[in-house]
Write a protein that holds these residues in place. Structure first.
Motif, PDB file in Angstrom:
ATOM      1  N   ALA A   1     -18.395  17.328 -24.474  1.00  0.00           N
ATOM      2  CA  ALA A   1     -17.414  16.475 -24.311  1.00  0.00           C
ATOM      3  C   ALA A   1     -16.870  15.908 -25.684  1.00  0.00           C
ATOM      4  CB  ALA A   1     -17.664  14.972 -23.549  1.00  0.00           C
ATOM      5  N   PRO A   2     -15.370  15.463 -25.964  1.00  0.00           N
ATOM      6  CA  PRO A   2     -15.115  15.426 -27.078  1.00  0.00           C
ATOM      7  C   PRO A   2     -15.225  13.771 -27.318  1.00  0.00           C
ATOM      8  CG  PRO A   2     -13.334  15.564 -25.298  1.00  0.00           C
ATOM      9  CD  PRO A   2     -14.655  16.088 -24.877  1.00  0.00           C
TER      10      PRO A   2
ATOM     11  N   ALA B   1     -10.165  12.990 -20.102  1.00  0.00           N
ATOM     12  CA  ALA B   1      -9.581  14.176 -19.631  1.00  0.00           C
ATOM     13  C   ALA B   1     -10.533  14.981 -19.354  1.00  0.00           C
ATOM     14  CB  ALA B   1      -8.451  14.584 -20.575  1.00  0.00           C
ATOM     15  N   PHE B   2     -11.495  15.370 -20.365  1.00  0.00           N
ATOM     16  CA  PHE B   2     -12.498  16.193 -20.096  1.00  0.00           C
ATOM     17  C   PHE B   2     -13.398  15.862 -18.718  1.00  0.00           C
ATOM     18  CE2 PHE B   2     -16.943  17.695 -20.630  1.00  0.00           C
ATOM     19  CZ  PHE B   2     -16.700  19.170 -21.168  1.00  0.00           C
TER      20      PHE B   2
ATOM     21  N   GLY C   1     -12.524  14.419 -16.173  1.00  0.00           N
ATOM     22  CA  GLY C   1     -11.481  14.396 -15.084  1.00  0.00           C
ATOM     23  C   GLY C   1     -11.454  15.913 -14.649  1.00  0.00           C
ATOM     24  N   GLY C   2     -11.355  16.824 -15.805  1.00  0.00           N
ATOM     25  CA  GLY C   2     -11.478  18.312 -15.395  1.00  0.00           C
ATOM     26  C   GLY C   2     -12.972  18.777 -15.027  1.00  0.00           C
ATOM     27  N   CYS C   3     -14.022  18.366 -15.241  1.00  0.00           N
ATOM     28  CA  CYS C   3     -15.163  18.504 -14.849  1.00  0.00           C
ATOM     29  C   CYS C   3     -15.256  17.985 -13.294  1.00  0.00           C
ATOM     30  CB  CYS C   3     -16.333  17.549 -15.719  1.00  0.00           C
ATOM     31  SG  CYS C   3     -16.506  18.342 -17.240  1.00  0.00           S
ATOM     32  N   HIS C   4     -14.804  16.865 -13.199  1.00  0.00           N
ATOM     33  CA  HIS C   4     -14.607  16.488 -11.680  1.00  0.00           C
ATOM     34  C   HIS C   4     -14.096  17.478 -10.857  1.00  0.00           C
ATOM     35  CE1 HIS C   4     -14.172  12.657  -8.726  1.00  0.00           C
ATOM     36  NE2 HIS C   4     -14.641  13.871  -8.233  1.00  0.00           N
ATOM     37  N   ARG C   5     -12.810  17.900 -11.165  1.00  0.00           N
ATOM     38  CA  ARG C   5     -12.414  18.888 -10.375  1.00  0.00           C
ATOM     39  C   ARG C   5     -12.936  20.191 -10.264  1.00  0.00           C
ATOM     40  NH1 ARG C   5      -7.928  16.027 -12.904  1.00  0.00           N
ATOM     41  NH2 ARG C   5      -7.901  17.362 -14.690  1.00  0.00           N
ATOM     42  N   LEU C   6     -13.607  20.581 -11.532  1.00  0.00           N
ATOM     43  CA  LEU C   6     -14.571  21.671 -11.225  1.00  0.00           C
ATOM     44  C   LEU C   6     -15.528  21.714 -10.400  1.00  0.00           C
ATOM     45  CD1 LEU C   6     -15.038  24.606 -12.439  1.00  0.00           C
ATOM     46  CD2 LEU C   6     -16.069  23.335 -14.655  1.00  0.00           C
ATOM     47  N   MET C   7     -16.176  20.615 -10.601  1.00  0.00           N
ATOM     48  CA  MET C   7     -17.686  20.411  -9.612  1.00  0.00           C
ATOM     49  C   MET C   7     -17.219  20.399  -8.357  1.00  0.00           C
ATOM     50  SD  MET C   7     -20.615  20.384 -10.135  1.00  0.00           S
ATOM     51  CE  MET C   7     -21.006  21.166  -8.485  1.00  0.00           C
TER      52      MET C   7
END
Length: 302
Positions: A156-157, A165-166, A168-174
């Motif tokens: 994570a940044p 944002a990272f 949130g992207g992980c949430h959608r991916l998971m």
């Protein structure tokens, strides 16, 4: 190369190097493709810590995945105590926890997700069915996402908005990954007396999860479409991570696409068989991202 990675990760004590090496061997045996992606696509200094987090997650899952619900709950209570004792004292009789302790020392964010993951394991132990989309979302938020973030937080940044944002992207991916998991494992879950495909969707299609017919085929395609939507939304995830992590994240998302393709292909036959990504396609994806990483490193060297 592994010894150099241990040194770069700050693991220099002989016993601890043996501990990390044992976790590496375990991860490589139960998650061969995933280990290859980590080893080839992530910076060496991060690899031992990713291995430690994955080994901890797998050990936890193995301990709480056997027996009756009461036996599983008892195993979780015992394990939770051992983990928290190790983190409090900075040591453990168990190699997997000694590695976790060092990884948490080097990467304190991991501790937050250890706590969240152990809390989420209560839901994992207890669930038998998923009623609807709302309950699926709770399952993802409480258990699946913390499990992913045990390792993803290492990538994570640091900047706040980029980190949000990272995550949130992980949430959608998971969420997409979890829906694919439930489809891939449909036949195995049914034999275990549970199912993760939302019950309201099953009823809406009039599907019998044990019967590979047209109704089940429509249900699988609907659930696959929903997973596709989340994977599409997660496609921006590599862009908010550091360049050195992007090949790995692209490969991770790409493998989920391959898993989704396999689920769509098998359709209603998932009632009687499991599914998974095609090995040649997975290998080709890994090779492409490895080549991309090598080219980027070469340009940076010049």
């Amino acid at each position: 190369m592994w010894k150099r990675a241990l040194g770069r990760a700050g693991v220099r004590e002989p016993r601890l190097r043996r501990d990390y090496t044992a976790q590496r061997q375990a991860v490589r045996s139960f998650a061969t493709a995933e280990y290859a992606a980590v080893r080839l696509l992530l910076p060496a200094a991060l690899v031992p810590h990713v291995v430690a987090a994955v080994a901890f997650m797998h050990d936890t899952d193995d301990r709480i995945d056997r027996g009756t619900p009461d036996e599983r709950a008892s195993a979780l209570t015992e394990w939770d105590g051992l983990v928290r004792k190790a983190l409090a004292e900075g040591d453990s009789a168990l190699p997997v926890l000694r590695c976790l302790v060092r990884t948490v020392e080097r990467h304190p964010d991991v501790r937050t997700y250890v706590d969240a993951f152990l809390r989420g394991c209560e839901r994992e132990v207890a669930w038998r069915t998923i009623a609807d989309e709302e309950e699926l979302e709770r399952y993802v938020e409480e258990y699946s996402l913390p499990a992913l973030m045990l390792t993803a937080c290492l990538l994570a940044p640091a900047e706040t908005s980029a980190r949000e944002a990272f995550t949130g992207g992980c949430h959608r991916l998971m969420r997409g990954m979890q829906r694919i998991d439930f489809l891939e494992d449909l036949s195995e879950d049914l034999r275990a007396g549970r199912t993760g495909v939302p019950a309201d969707a099953v009823a809406r299609h009039g599907a019998d999860l044990t019967r590979p017919d047209a109704a089940l085929g429509r249900l699988v395609q609907e659930q696959a479409d929903l997973a596709d939507t989340d994977l599409t939304a997660a496609a921006s995830l590599p862009g908010v991570a550091a360049p050195s992590y992007r090949p790995f994240l692209r490969a991770l998302i790409g493998v989920q696409r391959l898993r989704l393709d396999a689920v769509r292909h098998h359709g209603a036959t998932l009632a009687t068989r499991t599914s998974g990504p095609a090995a040649p396609a997975s290998a080709a994806l890994l090779l492409r991202e490895t080549a991309s990483r090598t080219r980027r490193a070469s340009r940076a060297g010049h």
